[in-house]
Motif scaffolding. Structure first.
Motif, PDB file in Angstrom:
ATOM      1  N   THR A   1     -60.110  -8.361 -25.760  1.00 29.16           N
ATOM      2  CA  THR A   1     -59.369  -9.620 -25.786  1.00 29.16           C
ATOM      3  C   THR A   1     -57.873  -9.334 -25.712  1.00 29.16           C
ATOM      4  O   THR A   1     -57.325  -8.620 -26.544  1.00 29.16           O
ATOM      5  CB  THR A   1     -59.683 -10.413 -27.073  1.00 29.16           C
ATOM      6  OG1 THR A   1     -61.081 -10.687 -27.123  1.00 29.16           O
ATOM      7  CG2 THR A   1     -58.902 -11.727 -27.106  1.00 29.16           C
TER       8      THR A   1
ATOM      9  N   ALA B   1     -65.531 -16.248 -25.690  1.00 30.99           N
ATOM     10  CA  ALA B   1     -65.731 -16.145 -24.242  1.00 30.99           C
ATOM     11  C   ALA B   1     -65.235 -17.401 -23.538  1.00 30.99           C
ATOM     12  O   ALA B   1     -64.547 -17.323 -22.503  1.00 30.99           O
ATOM     13  CB  ALA B   1     -67.207 -15.910 -23.937  1.00 30.99           C
TER      14      ALA B   1
ATOM     15  N   ARG C   1     -64.361 -15.790 -20.058  1.00 31.73           N
ATOM     16  CA  ARG C   1     -65.333 -14.726 -19.845  1.00 31.73           C
ATOM     17  C   ARG C   1     -66.745 -15.239 -20.149  1.00 31.73           C
ATOM     18  O   ARG C   1     -66.915 -16.353 -20.618  1.00 31.73           O
ATOM     19  CB  ARG C   1     -65.015 -13.530 -20.754  1.00 31.73           C
ATOM     20  CG  ARG C   1     -63.707 -12.835 -20.421  1.00 31.73           C
ATOM     21  CD  ARG C   1     -63.415 -11.681 -21.379  1.00 31.73           C
ATOM     22  NE  ARG C   1     -63.013 -12.147 -22.706  1.00 31.73           N
ATOM     23  CZ  ARG C   1     -62.878 -11.351 -23.770  1.00 31.73           C
ATOM     24  NH1 ARG C   1     -63.148 -10.058 -23.667  1.00 31.73           N
ATOM     25  NH2 ARG C   1     -62.478 -11.845 -24.925  1.00 31.73           N
ATOM     26  N   SER C   2     -67.721 -14.426 -19.852  1.00 31.69           N
ATOM     27  CA  SER C   2     -69.091 -14.758 -20.212  1.00 31.69           C
ATOM     28  C   SER C   2     -69.568 -13.790 -21.287  1.00 31.69           C
ATOM     29  O   SER C   2     -69.114 -12.648 -21.341  1.00 31.69           O
ATOM     30  CB  SER C   2     -70.013 -14.682 -18.987  1.00 31.69           C
ATOM     31  OG  SER C   2     -70.012 -13.370 -18.450  1.00 31.69           O
TER      32      SER C   2
END
Length: 197
Positions: A27, A131, A136-137
């Motif tokens: 992150t 996420a 993001r996933s």
């Protein structure tokens, strides 16, 4: 002869931590001010909350006392990513210790295994929150999700009464939803939500 014993909390947490720790490490600092699906948290506050949970639930595994009245800013330290990984490792060790799942734990006197599932849930759904906040996933371990689904459904009424969960989200086609999507919906999250550009 088969072994029908349920998975141990320590093993489930180890699996969850294996996915969560590198995801959090990646992150970016530039994302810390971004909003998350948790209205009261931006990314920084969400990570501080999760950090605080990881630390306090180590004590709960040992049937110790905890204080959630104040969340320190652990991200103020330059090495917070390494420290989060270390504390998460200690969480796994704490819940893998003999007796951690036995008896009751916490001020509410909940079964220790239920308390263990609470931190497992945080290490799963808050990664989805992160996420979504960072574009993001995130895919949790299906074995972790499978164990959480029934437990979360059982704890949902109490969690909603305590304002920990929002009202469940109605999925348009529940029969085709994944187990993780159903889990998210039970906690009041909309699995169809995407981060706004």
């Amino acid at each position: 002869m088969t072994n029908d014993a349920p998975p141990r909390i320590g093993d489930l947490l180890r699996s969850a931590a294996t996915r969560a720790t590198p995801f959090i490490r990646d992150t970016a600092d530039t994302a810390l001010g971004s909003p998350t699906p948790c209205a009261e948290y931006d990314v920084r506050a969400l990570l501080n909350h999760l950090f605080h949970v990881v630390v306090n639930f180590q004590a709960l595994a040992a049937k110790g006392a905890v204080d959630f009245s104040h969340t320190p800013d652990r991200l103020a330290e330059a090495d917070w990513r390494d420290r989060f990984a270390a504390e998460t490792g200690q969480l796994v060790e704490a819940w893998s210790a003999p007796g951690a799942e036995e008896g009751t734990s916490g001020a509410m006197g909940l079964p220790a295994r239920t308390v263990g599932f609470m931190v497992l849930l945080d290490l799963t759904v808050h990664l989805w929150d992160l996420a979504r906040a960072t574009g993001r996933s995130f895919e949790p371990d299906p074995a972790v999700v499978a164990e959480l689904v029934g437990e979360v459904e059982r704890m949902a009424p109490m969690a909603r009464e305590m304002s920990v969960f929002a009202e469940a989200v109605d999925l348009p086609d529940p029969g085709r939803a994944t187990a993780f999507e159903r889990l998210l919906a039970t906690t009041g999250r909309d699995p169809r939500a995407v981060r706004e550009a």
